[in-house]
Design a protein around this motif. Structure first.
Motif, PDB file in Angstrom:
ATOM      1  N   TYR A  25       5.143   8.580  14.118  1.00 44.70           N
ATOM      2  CA  TYR A  25       4.857   9.811  13.374  1.00 44.70           C
ATOM      3  C   TYR A  25       3.642   9.650  12.480  1.00 44.70           C
ATOM      4  O   TYR A  25       3.584  10.185  11.390  1.00 44.70           O
ATOM      5  CB  TYR A  25       6.079  10.384  12.664  1.00 44.70           C
ATOM      6  N   PHE A  26       2.636   8.938  13.014  1.00 47.59           N
ATOM      7  CA  PHE A  26       1.394   8.733  12.285  1.00 47.59           C
ATOM      8  C   PHE A  26       0.192   9.100  13.156  1.00 47.59           C
ATOM      9  O   PHE A  26       0.266   9.009  14.386  1.00 47.59           O
ATOM     10  CB  PHE A  26       1.237   7.261  11.883  1.00 47.59           C
ATOM     11  N   ALA A  27      -0.913   9.467  12.479  1.00 50.20           N
ATOM     12  CA  ALA A  27      -2.177   9.673  13.203  1.00 50.20           C
ATOM     13  C   ALA A  27      -3.309   9.079  12.385  1.00 50.20           C
ATOM     14  O   ALA A  27      -3.321   9.187  11.151  1.00 50.20           O
ATOM     15  CB  ALA A  27      -2.416  11.160  13.439  1.00 50.20           C
ATOM     16  N   VAL A  40      -8.242   6.395   8.050  1.00 56.31           N
ATOM     17  CA  VAL A  40      -7.082   6.645   7.184  1.00 56.31           C
ATOM     18  C   VAL A  40      -5.928   7.128   8.039  1.00 56.31           C
ATOM     19  O   VAL A  40      -6.135   7.723   9.103  1.00 56.31           O
ATOM     20  CB  VAL A  40      -7.389   7.685   6.075  1.00 56.31           C
ATOM     21  N   ARG A  41      -4.696   6.852   7.574  1.00 59.31           N
ATOM     22  CA  ARG A  41      -3.501   7.236   8.329  1.00 59.31           C
ATOM     23  C   ARG A  41      -2.781   8.395   7.647  1.00 59.31           C
ATOM     24  O   ARG A  41      -2.538   8.339   6.436  1.00 59.31           O
ATOM     25  CB  ARG A  41      -2.551   6.039   8.418  1.00 59.31           C
ATOM     26  N   PHE A  42      -2.467   9.421   8.429  1.00 61.88           N
ATOM     27  CA  PHE A  42      -1.655  10.537   7.937  1.00 61.88           C
ATOM     28  C   PHE A  42      -0.290  10.487   8.619  1.00 61.88           C
ATOM     29  O   PHE A  42      -0.211  10.303   9.839  1.00 61.88           O
ATOM     30  CB  PHE A  42      -2.316  11.878   8.262  1.00 61.88           C
ATOM     31  N   HIS A  62       3.144   1.992  18.373  1.00 64.21           N
ATOM     32  CA  HIS A  62       2.477   1.186  17.354  1.00 64.21           C
ATOM     33  C   HIS A  62       2.095   1.982  16.108  1.00 64.21           C
ATOM     34  O   HIS A  62       1.399   2.998  16.193  1.00 64.21           O
ATOM     35  CB  HIS A  62       1.208   0.578  17.998  1.00 64.21           C
ATOM     36  N   ASN A  63       2.578   1.483  14.969  1.00 60.44           N
ATOM     37  CA  ASN A  63       2.197   2.002  13.660  1.00 60.44           C
ATOM     38  C   ASN A  63       1.030   1.162  13.169  1.00 60.44           C
ATOM     39  O   ASN A  63       1.171  -0.059  13.134  1.00 60.44           O
ATOM     40  CB  ASN A  63       3.408   1.857  12.714  1.00 60.44           C
ATOM     41  N   PRO A  64      -0.119   1.684  12.799  1.00 62.83           N
ATOM     42  CA  PRO A  64      -0.432   3.086  12.513  1.00 62.83           C
ATOM     43  C   PRO A  64      -1.202   3.831  13.598  1.00 62.83           C
ATOM     44  O   PRO A  64      -1.559   4.987  13.388  1.00 62.83           O
ATOM     45  CB  PRO A  64      -1.345   2.955  11.283  1.00 62.83           C
ATOM     46  N   VAL A  75      -2.146  -3.982  11.564  1.00 57.82           N
ATOM     47  CA  VAL A  75      -0.851  -4.660  11.619  1.00 57.82           C
ATOM     48  C   VAL A  75       0.063  -4.126  10.517  1.00 57.82           C
ATOM     49  O   VAL A  75      -0.391  -3.877   9.393  1.00 57.82           O
ATOM     50  CB  VAL A  75      -1.060  -6.189  11.520  1.00 57.82           C
ATOM     51  N   TYR A  76       1.323  -3.929  10.845  1.00 55.43           N
ATOM     52  CA  TYR A  76       2.303  -3.444   9.869  1.00 55.43           C
ATOM     53  C   TYR A  76       2.345  -4.395   8.672  1.00 55.43           C
ATOM     54  O   TYR A  76       2.247  -5.619   8.844  1.00 55.43           O
ATOM     55  CB  TYR A  76       3.681  -3.311  10.526  1.00 55.43           C
ATOM     56  N   ASP A  77       2.515  -3.845   7.483  1.00 54.58           N
ATOM     57  CA  ASP A  77       2.210  -4.623   6.265  1.00 54.58           C
ATOM     58  C   ASP A  77       2.991  -5.918   6.094  1.00 54.58           C
ATOM     59  O   ASP A  77       2.481  -6.872   5.531  1.00 54.58           O
ATOM     60  CB  ASP A  77       2.307  -3.739   5.003  1.00 54.58           C
ATOM     61  N   GLY A 120      16.739   4.304  10.722  1.00 53.83           N
ATOM     62  CA  GLY A 120      16.076   5.081   9.671  1.00 53.83           C
ATOM     63  C   GLY A 120      15.158   6.153  10.224  1.00 53.83           C
ATOM     64  O   GLY A 120      15.127   7.285   9.727  1.00 53.83           O
ATOM     65  N   LYS A 121      14.399   5.813  11.258  1.00 51.76           N
ATOM     66  CA  LYS A 121      13.417   6.764  11.834  1.00 51.76           C
ATOM     67  C   LYS A 121      14.127   7.810  12.667  1.00 51.76           C
ATOM     68  O   LYS A 121      13.905   8.996  12.529  1.00 51.76           O
ATOM     69  CB  LYS A 121      12.424   6.046  12.758  1.00 51.76           C
ATOM     70  N   THR A 122      15.024   7.346  13.559  1.00 48.37           N
ATOM     71  CA  THR A 122      15.623   8.231  14.552  1.00 48.37           C
ATOM     72  C   THR A 122      16.578   9.235  13.905  1.00 48.37           C
ATOM     73  O   THR A 122      16.695  10.357  14.382  1.00 48.37           O
ATOM     74  CB  THR A 122      16.373   7.372  15.594  1.00 48.37           C
ATOM     75  N   ILE A 129       0.834  -1.208   0.000  1.00 44.55           N
ATOM     76  CA  ILE A 129       0.000   0.000   0.000  1.00 44.55           C
ATOM     77  C   ILE A 129       0.865   1.253   0.000  1.00 44.55           C
ATOM     78  O   ILE A 129       0.479   2.294  -0.533  1.00 44.55           O
ATOM     79  CB  ILE A 129      -0.985  -0.016   1.203  1.00 44.55           C
ATOM     80  N   PHE A 130       2.080   1.153   0.584  1.00 38.91           N
ATOM     81  CA  PHE A 130       2.957   2.339   0.645  1.00 38.91           C
ATOM     82  C   PHE A 130       3.441   2.707  -0.770  1.00 38.91           C
ATOM     83  O   PHE A 130       3.437   3.872  -1.154  1.00 38.91           O
ATOM     84  CB  PHE A 130       4.146   2.084   1.575  1.00 38.91           C
ATOM     85  N   ALA A 131       3.846   1.692  -1.536  1.00 41.58           N
ATOM     86  CA  ALA A 131       4.306   1.935  -2.907  1.00 41.58           C
ATOM     87  C   ALA A 131       3.132   2.425  -3.753  1.00 41.58           C
ATOM     88  O   ALA A 131       3.264   3.355  -4.556  1.00 41.58           O
ATOM     89  CB  ALA A 131       4.896   0.647  -3.482  1.00 41.58           C
ATOM     90  N   GLY A 149       1.361   9.903   3.050  1.00 44.15           N
ATOM     91  CA  GLY A 149       1.074   8.465   3.078  1.00 44.15           C
ATOM     92  C   GLY A 149       2.263   7.699   3.636  1.00 44.15           C
ATOM     93  O   GLY A 149       2.396   7.518   4.854  1.00 44.15           O
ATOM     94  N   GLN A 150       3.151   7.272   2.747  1.00 39.87           N
ATOM     95  CA  GLN A 150       4.323   6.483   3.160  1.00 39.87           C
ATOM     96  C   GLN A 150       5.170   7.273   4.164  1.00 39.87           C
ATOM     97  O   GLN A 150       5.412   8.468   3.978  1.00 39.87           O
ATOM     98  CB  GLN A 150       5.159   6.167   1.920  1.00 39.87           C
ATOM     99  N   GLY A 151       5.616   6.574   5.221  1.00 41.64           N
ATOM    100  CA  GLY A 151       6.321   7.260   6.307  1.00 41.64           C
ATOM    101  C   GLY A 151       7.805   7.454   6.028  1.00 41.64           C
ATOM    102  O   GLY A 151       8.623   6.626   6.415  1.00 41.64           O
ATOM    103  N   PHE A 152       8.149   8.551   5.352  1.00 39.45           N
ATOM    104  CA  PHE A 152       9.572   8.923   5.217  1.00 39.45           C
ATOM    105  C   PHE A 152       9.672  10.439   5.319  1.00 39.45           C
ATOM    106  O   PHE A 152       8.789  11.153   4.845  1.00 39.45           O
ATOM    107  CB  PHE A 152      10.164   8.407   3.897  1.00 39.45           C
TER     108      PHE A 152
HETATM  109  N1  GLN Z   1       7.172   1.986   7.441  1.00 37.88           N
HETATM  110  C1  GLN Z   1       6.742   2.960   6.480  1.00 37.88           C
HETATM  111  C2  GLN Z   1       5.291   3.321   6.770  1.00 37.88           C
HETATM  112  O1  GLN Z   1       4.663   2.749   7.618  1.00 37.88           O
HETATM  113  C3  GLN Z   1       6.825   2.436   5.072  1.00 37.88           C
HETATM  114  C4  GLN Z   1       7.955   1.557   4.763  1.00 37.88           C
HETATM  115  C5  GLN Z   1       7.755   0.898   3.431  1.00 37.88           C
HETATM  116  O2  GLN Z   1       7.344   1.547   2.479  1.00 37.88           O
HETATM  117  N2  GLN Z   1       7.981  -0.373   3.390  1.00 37.88           N
HETATM  118  O3  GLN Z   1       4.803   4.191   6.101  1.00 37.88           O
END
Ligand code: GLN
Ligand code: PMP
Length: 391
Positions: free
Chosen positions: A319-321, A364-366, A172-174, A123-125, A234-236, A18-20, A35-38
């Motif tokens: 860093y999501f809501a 939805v997640r922002f 926990h993400n998301p 759950v994380y993808d 990566g996050k920190t 879903i991120f791609a 969307g994607q968390g970067f």
């Molecule tokens: N972890 C990031 C997120 O939750 C995405 C990482 C990925 O694209 N695999 O948005």
């Protein structure tokens, strides 16, 4: 051409992440991508300089498979200083190509077909596809809107004599839930009673707000020998593209992950490991500033979503809501996420992609790992939603 599909049956059901998918859509419509968390900002210059120096200094052949000694030593110092956990750099630390590979290595290394794994949805993808690849059976408890806290009775009902592992993501993400000490103790007791291992995904360990405290499960009494604790630089350090993840835990757990890691990637990019060894030496003021910056970003997002009329769960961590679109007239979260990108120029993630059991289609997640100006511009674009809600 072969007449049978090339992709395995196990993986064919998951399609594209879903991120791609949402990042490609954002690019196509020149939308602001929440969307994607970067991060859309750069990590610290001294870390980049350290990687360049390592490359020019000749650190360009394979790293030590289980982790470059400099980085393993830095991880040991960090977890000792931060969590008073004593780990041996040679046998109790592993380095992976991102927490994603660490998760794969941990699950492939510890599970047998038929083993049950307790985890939480949303759950994380990658969690469920990885379990399925091993032939393990996911047993999923649901964190529910509006507060996304765990239901202990539901979790308890999932544990039995086939349970091998608890896979726990906190913060926990998301949802932004940070598991409390009491919740962690309840989970730890279930793990001890049923003799279950724990893999914790703590990649957002430094992103907690409103006084919420991140407590590593490994620090609870009697748990240090049962938990493999995963994190990611990566996050920190705002360098998600470098993919440097690591784990610490009892030697037999690290060895189990290593048994898989040696055949997955064998070793992780050496110059980036050396640079992250220097990054991990930062003192507490780095993490305080990091948290303060993210607190400001979170405020912009939460205020903007509220002004746009979207109910939102105030995240204690990550860093999501999560926002609720139930009051708007959309068929489901995917329709909303596509419409928002195409019409208002802001991209979010439809949260139904994070649910496997409970049918949830109104969340939805922002992401707020973006510069304050980016977030403000996105929130301005969202304001027409307030009128849409009143129709
Ligand atoms: N972890 C990031 C997120 O939750 C995405 C990482 C990925 O694209 N695999 O948005
Ligand atoms: N676990 C969670 C909960 C995540 O959100 C992410 C990525 N955002 C990862 C694991 C993967 O981390 P990495 O980029 O280090 O592979």
């Amino acid at each position: 051409m072969c007449s049978r599909p090339a992709v395995s049956k196990t993986l064919s059901v998951y399609g594209t992440s879903i991120f791609a998918e949402m990042s490609a859509l954002a690019l196509e419509h020149e939308a602001i991508n929440l969307g994607q968390g970067f991060p859309d900002f750069e990590g610290p210059e001294f870390i980049k300089a350290a990687a360049v120096e390592a490359i020019h200094g000749g650190a360009n052949q394979y790293a030590r498979s289980q982790g470059q000694p400099e980085l393993c030593a830095a991880v040991v110092q960090k977890v000792q200083a931060q969590y008073a956990l004593s780990r041996d750099p040679a046998s109790e630390v592993g380095v992976y190509s991102g927490a994603t590979e660490g998760l794969a290595a941990g699950l492939l290394g510890m599970l047998e077909p038929g083993d049950e794994v307790v985890t939480f949805e949303p759950v994380y993808d990658s969690y469920i596809p990885l379990m399925r690849l091993v032939g393990a059976v996911p047993r999923v408890a649901t964190l529910r809107w509006p507060d996304f806290r765990m239901d202990l009775d539901e979790v308890r009902s999932l544990f039995n004599d086939k349970t091998r592992l608890l896979l726990l993501n906190t913060p926990h993400n998301p949802t932004g839930t940070v598991f409390s000490r009491q919740e962690l103790e309840q989970l730890a007791e279930l793990c001890r009673t049923h003799d279950v291992l724990v893999l914790t995904d703590e990649v957002y360990e430094h992103l907690t707000f409103d006084g919420a405290e991140h407590i590593p499960m490994a620090t609870l009494p009697g748990m240090a020998g049962r938990v493999l604790s995963l994190s990611s630089t990566g996050k920190t350090f705002s360098m998600t593209g470098w993919k440097i993840g690591y784990a610490h835990g009892a030697a037999d757990l690290v060895a189990a992950a290593q048994a898989a890691h040696q055949f997955l990637t064998f070793a992780t990019a050496k110059p980036f490991q050396l640079a992250m060894a220097k990054a991990l030496a930062v003192g507490p003021s780095f993490y305080e500033e990091f948290r303060a910056d993210y607190t400001a970003r979170r405020t912009v997002l939460l205020e903007g979503l509220s002004a746009a009329g979207l109910p939102v769960c105030r995240p204690q961590g990550t860093y999501f809501a999560m926002a609720n679109i139930g009051a708007l007239d959309f068929e489901n979260d995917r329709h909303f996420a596509y419409w928002l990108t195409e019409n208002l120029g802001v991209t979010c993630i439809p949260a139904s992609s994070f649910y496997v059991k409970h049918e949830e289609q109104k969340l939805v997640r922002f992401a707020f790992c973006k510069a304050v100006d980016t977030l403000k511009a996105a929130m301005d674009r969202l304001q027409p939603l307030a009128n849409l809600g009143q129709l």
